[in-house]
Design a protein around this motif. Sequence first.
Motif, short mmCIF file in Angstrom:
data_model
loop_
_atom_site.label_atom_id
_atom_site.label_comp_id
_atom_site.label_asym_id
_atom_site.label_seq_id
_atom_site.Cartn_x
_atom_site.Cartn_y
_atom_site.Cartn_z
N ASP A 4 44.48 43.86 28.99
CA ASP A 4 43.45 43.07 29.66
C ASP A 4 42.32 42.84 28.66
O ASP A 4 41.80 43.80 28.08
CB ASP A 4 42.95 43.84 30.88
CG ASP A 4 41.85 43.12 31.65
OD1 ASP A 4 41.20 42.20 31.09
OD2 ASP A 4 41.63 43.49 32.80
N GLU A 18 35.16 37.66 40.69
CA GLU A 18 36.55 37.99 40.98
C GLU A 18 36.75 38.07 42.48
O GLU A 18 35.89 38.57 43.20
CB GLU A 18 36.92 39.33 40.33
CG GLU A 18 38.39 39.67 40.49
CD GLU A 18 38.82 40.84 39.63
OE1 GLU A 18 40.04 41.04 39.51
OE2 GLU A 18 37.96 41.56 39.08
N GLU A 20 40.50 37.79 45.42
CA GLU A 20 41.95 38.03 45.48
C GLU A 20 42.78 36.93 44.83
O GLU A 20 43.96 37.13 44.54
CB GLU A 20 42.41 38.26 46.93
CG GLU A 20 42.24 37.08 47.85
CD GLU A 20 40.82 36.91 48.37
OE1 GLU A 20 40.56 35.84 48.96
OE2 GLU A 20 39.97 37.80 48.19
N ARG A 21 42.19 35.77 44.52
CA ARG A 21 42.97 34.65 43.98
C ARG A 21 42.66 34.32 42.52
O ARG A 21 43.52 33.81 41.81
CB ARG A 21 42.75 33.40 44.83
CG ARG A 21 43.24 33.64 46.27
CD ARG A 21 43.22 32.42 47.10
NE ARG A 21 44.19 31.48 46.59
CZ ARG A 21 44.16 30.18 46.86
NH1 ARG A 21 43.23 29.68 47.62
NH2 ARG A 21 45.08 29.38 46.37
N ARG A 23 40.06 35.35 38.79
CA ARG A 23 39.06 36.15 38.08
C ARG A 23 38.44 35.23 37.05
O ARG A 23 39.16 34.50 36.35
CB ARG A 23 39.72 37.35 37.39
CG ARG A 23 38.71 38.22 36.66
CD ARG A 23 39.31 39.51 36.16
NE ARG A 23 40.09 39.27 34.96
CZ ARG A 23 40.35 40.22 34.06
NH1 ARG A 23 39.94 41.46 34.25
NH2 ARG A 23 41.06 39.93 32.99
N SER A 43 45.53 30.18 33.04
CA SER A 43 44.07 30.06 33.18
C SER A 43 43.62 28.64 32.91
O SER A 43 44.32 27.86 32.27
CB SER A 43 43.36 30.96 32.16
OG SER A 43 43.77 32.29 32.22
N GLU A 95 40.99 32.69 35.47
CA GLU A 95 42.35 33.23 35.48
C GLU A 95 42.94 33.17 36.88
O GLU A 95 42.29 33.57 37.85
CB GLU A 95 42.34 34.70 35.05
CG GLU A 95 41.82 34.93 33.67
CD GLU A 95 41.85 36.40 33.29
OE1 GLU A 95 41.92 36.67 32.09
OE2 GLU A 95 41.79 37.27 34.18
N LYS A 97 45.54 34.37 39.74
CA LYS A 97 46.23 35.62 40.08
C LYS A 97 47.58 35.38 40.74
O LYS A 97 48.37 36.31 40.84
CB LYS A 97 45.35 36.47 41.00
CG LYS A 97 44.14 37.02 40.27
CD LYS A 97 43.38 37.97 41.15
CE LYS A 97 42.24 38.62 40.41
NZ LYS A 97 41.54 39.59 41.26
N GLU A 98 47.85 34.16 41.21
CA GLU A 98 49.14 33.87 41.80
C GLU A 98 50.23 33.99 40.74
O GLU A 98 49.99 33.66 39.58
CB GLU A 98 49.19 32.46 42.41
CG GLU A 98 48.43 32.33 43.71
CD GLU A 98 46.96 32.01 43.50
OE1 GLU A 98 46.57 31.66 42.37
OE2 GLU A 98 46.19 32.13 44.46
#
Length: 113
Positions: A4, A18, A20-21, A23, A43, A95, A97-98
Amino acid sequence: MDDDPVATNPQLYSVVFENERVRVLEYRDEPGAESTPHRHPDSVMVTLSDFDRRLSSGVRAVDVAMAAGQARWLPAQAHAGTNIGSTETHVIFVELKEPGPAAPPEDEPLGPR
């Protein structure tokens, strides 16, 4: 090993939002600065300054010149970077997250599109 960018290069990357979907990261460096190897998921990159960088992954390397005010797609990739220009690099990364498609082939170009 953690790849990371916030963990590998905390002096360069910071989290500005950030959920849940997504960042959102802010990246800043000075001429000559180098990042250690790290990984980005799919991204969107928004450039806030003009800059010149060298991105490398293994034996591959590419020089990238970007102008301020651009938005570019950055497919998932691992790389290290060096500011090879005379100006600060200032970028925002959004970014995703999916889950994305399968990992790109090793000969996939580095950098933004």
